[in-house]
Design an enzyme around this catalytic site. Structure first.
Site, PDB file in Angstrom:
ATOM      1  CG  HIS A 164       5.215  -0.370   0.455  1.00  0.00           C
ATOM      2  ND1 HIS A 164       4.378  -0.108  -0.609  1.00  0.00           N
ATOM      3  CD2 HIS A 164       6.370   0.276   0.176  1.00  0.00           C
ATOM      4  CE1 HIS A 164       4.995   0.668  -1.485  1.00  0.00           C
ATOM      5  NE2 HIS A 164       6.208   0.914  -1.034  1.00  0.00           N
ATOM      6  CB  SER A 220       7.436   1.890  -4.012  1.00  0.00           C
ATOM      7  OG  SER A 220       6.846   2.782  -3.124  1.00  0.00           O
TER       8      SER A 220
END
Length: 723
Positions: free
Chosen positions: A697, A582
């Site tokens: 994610h 991320s």
């Protein structure tokens, strides 16, 4: 919705990124890869997946790695963490038979037993099969004090967007009919007000979402009425990140607070009072909480009141009604130091328990309010690893007095939980344990303890400091394999993995991992966890030192740690790899371009990489408080110097890279990883790429997927670093 959860972590630079003269890209040849589910883009991703499988699955260590990881993830000896809903404690369990998860529950008396007699409430695999959906669990919110009706959130393929459905925990079935609360797939939040009313923020149609892709409107929705007829309570702007609503149902102190997120660091708070929404006078960057008649405030920048200044990172207590009436009398419950920061706090009926980081190790202390006075007590707890605290107190069940300041003694079928909380402890070499702690006492009852997942005999952990480019000391942990230490680092050719995050005030703390233990430490690898600026290890100042115009400091810190590892002869560039996901994916992407000669492997997971377009992709606009706005010339002048996609240099050799992402990641667009991989492949760089078609994610939604991505990663790292 919490946009802060961006989350399933030197000598002078030889070649400064500030020397790069970068022009904005006017023609992006890989723009088509941003078409998330487009046939051409998916064909490209599947072709890359096949190449990565051929390169890694055929290696001799892959099969055994996958088998070990799958056994770890499916182990029945895991601590079955639970969440309290009334007298029941709920757990979501995944294993080889329950890939998507089994929602089950037990009473506390039964949870204490070595073999818990679980009662099944919902089978997600059976539900998905019956409805032909790839559901993954995203949690539930139940209506107290009965906790019979719950609002269950389910996601397709692990995405952030969810479907919300009302569920009856007694009937063990979803509530059907026109009177049920049901929301279609969206990034939604729904909160109980009473049995027939909820607050909801969701996608109400055109104009109802922010530029970041989150809801901007809060409505009050009555049971049995169409969602379109729900009453508007509050509206944020399209430029805000989004809104959130919280309902405190404490008897005698009930309140509803709406939070309007201006960006990831700043928000405005409002109280709902009848038909009015009243602004709370508080700095936008301060954190706010209520504990019955007390307001708790965490200023994120220095706050001057009269002739006194409360420093950033403090915890302040004040009488809630007096504050709202304009008085500013504060009691200081915590003051940070250069090495101590407040990570979080929880409440029991009569106490506030603080989780404090002291040089990146957890300590606890608690405060008890008697009348108008707070009394402090240090809690003797395990040290120096990572402690987690979770409240068990439920005001609607455990009793709150009708008269302020006098605590009622509640009774549940398992006895009073008013002063109880869960305490977990781990460190790099100690498996997690779960204890039932009691505020006001150091006594605790260990209910669950995970057996060791690897043999840690002879292993050790040490903390070191590197000096960043501007002279700032940057701490990092080294996990040594058996027989090694700073005094005995070996010949300098030990495979070493350096992990970092450095963003959004997220602290990277010691953790226990069977995967790292079995696949890295036990196989002779060194693991390093860097506590770089941009994180929250030393409070808001540590974070704010590396945002926007100063984001490069995160990368300088990470480079400094890498250089320090080499200078200490712990490893060499040939054997040094880096990993991040991320915001951490942006970190390793930027660093590998700025100092490619330092590394021989890069694991770049669910990354941000095209910082020219990040604010236009999915939730990207919500992070401009961290990075700046690439459409503003002054901001782009800074961002352009580190944006990986714009900084690939002709003729320059970069280390090998493994990119991983997910088609169903609706937070960080998979186009970042796709485009960077395509651009590097076109240059002839050594690039592997894996895109899980689902996973969200976090990159995976079940244990088989987690084991597969993990096996690819460790096999790749050993291929690159153990030569």
């Amino acid at each position: 919705m919490n946009p802060l959860r961006f989350f399933i972590c030197a000598a002078a630079l030889l070649l400064s990124p500030l020397a790069f003269a970068v022009e904005p890209m006017t023609d992006d040849p890989y723009l088509w890869l941003e078409d998330v589910t487009g046939a051409r883009a998916l064909d490209w991703a599947r072709a890359r997946n096949a190449e990565s499988a051929k390169a890694l699955e055929t290696r001799p260590d892959y099969a055994a790695t996958y088998a070990r990881l799958l056994a770890i993830y499916n182990s029945r000896d895991r601590v079955p963490y639970v969440r309290r809903h009334g007298d029941w404690f709920y757990n979501l369990w995944q294993d080889e038979k329950n890939k998507r998860g089994l929602l089950r529950r037990a009473r506390l008396a039964d949870y204490r037993k070595a073999e818990v007699p679980w009662e099944t409430v919902l089978d997600l695999d059976a539900l998905g099969a019956a409805e032909k959906e790839n559901w993954s669990w995203k949690g539930m919110q139940c209506l107290g004090p009965e906790n019979r009706l719950c609002l269950v959130s389910l996601a397709r393929g692990g995405a952030d967007a969810t479907v919300v459905r009302e569920f009856d925990t007694v009937a063990k079935a979803f509530v059907e009919g026109s009177r049920a609360f049901v929301l279609p797939e969206a990034k939604s939040e729904v909160v109980w007000l009473d049995a027939d009313t909820v607050y909801v923020d969701t996608d109400f149609g055109p104009g109802s979402m922010t530029d970041s892709g989150y809801p901007r409107i809060v409505k009050r929705w009555r049971r049995g009425t169409p969602l379109a007829e729900a009453t508007v309570v509050f509206e944020a702007t399209t430029k805000d990140v989004g809104v959130a609503v919280g309902v405190d149902r404490t008897p005698g102190f009930a309140r509803t607070v709406i939070e309007r997120y201006v960006d990831t660091r700043r928000s405005k708070r409002y109280l709902v009072r009848g038909s009015e929404v009243v602004a709370i006078d508080l700095a936008d960057d301060a954190k706010l909480g209520f504990v019955r008649d007390t307001m708790l405030i965490e200023p994120r920048s220095n706050w001057k009141i009269g002739d006194r200044t409360y420093v950033a990172g403090s915890l302040l207590a004040t009488d809630a009604e007096a504050y709202l009436a304009g008085k500013r009398e504060m009691t200081v419950l915590f003051t940070p130091t250069p090495t101590r920061s407040l990570q979080s706090w929880i409440q029991t009926r009569d106490h506030i328990v603080l989780d404090i980081l002291d040089n990146v190790a957890s300590r606890l202390e608690e405060w008890k309010k008697t009348g108008g006075t707070f009394v402090r007590r240090e809690v003797k707890a395990p040290f120096p690893g990572t402690i987690g605290i979770t409240p068990l107190y439920d005001a609607e069940i455990d009793g709150v007095p009708a008269e302020k300041g006098k605590a009622a003694v509640p009774a549940t079928s398992d006895g009073s939980l008013a002063e109880r909380y869960w305490l977990t402890y781990v460190d790099f070499l100690t498996a997690d344990s779960l204890a039932l702690a009691s505020a006001g006492s150091d006594a605790r009852e260990t209910l669950k303890r995970r057996p060791a997942l690897f043999d840690a005999t002879g292993m050790r952990v040490e903390q070191f400091f590197a000096k960043s480019k501007d002279g700032t000391p940057v701490p990092y942990f080294v996990v040594w394999p058996k027989g090694m230490s700073a005094a005995n680092p070996g010949d300098g050719n030990t495979p070493t993995l350096l992990y970092g995050y450095g963003g959004f005030e997220v602290s990277e703390v010691p953790f226990y991992s069977g995967a790292f233990g079995s696949e890295w430490y036990a196989q002779g690898g060194i693991f390093v966890l860097a506590n770089i600026r941009g994180g929250g290890e030393f409070g808001p100042g540590w974070h704010q030192a590396a945002i926007k115009a100063n984001k490069q400091k995160s990368y300088d810190d990470f480079i400094a740690v890498a250089e320090n590892l080499i200078a200490r002869k712990f490893t060499t560039p040939k054997h040094l790899g880096i990993e991040g996901g991320s915001n951490g994916g942006l970190l390793v992407g930027a660093v590998m371009l700025q100092r490619p000669e330092l590394f021989n492997a890069v694991v770049c997971q669910a990354p941000l990489l095209d910082m020219k377009r990040y604010s236009k992709l999915l939730a990207g606009a919500s992070w401009m408080g961290e990075y700046g706005d690439p459409d503003v010339a002054a901001d782009w002048a800074v961002i352009s110097r580190y944006s990986p996609y714009q900084n690939l240099k002709a003729g320059r050799k970069y280390p090998s890279v493994l990119f991983t992402t997910s088609t169903r990641d609706d937070r960080v667009h998979p186009g970042h990883a796709r485009k960077m991989a395509a651009a590097m492949l076109a240059r002839g760089d050594d690039v592997l790429y894996y895109e899980n078609i689902e996973g969200g994610h976090a990159g995976a939604v079940d244990n088989e997927q987690r084991a597969y991505v993990g096996a690819l990663t460790f096999t790749y790292l050993r291929r690159q670093l153990a030569q």
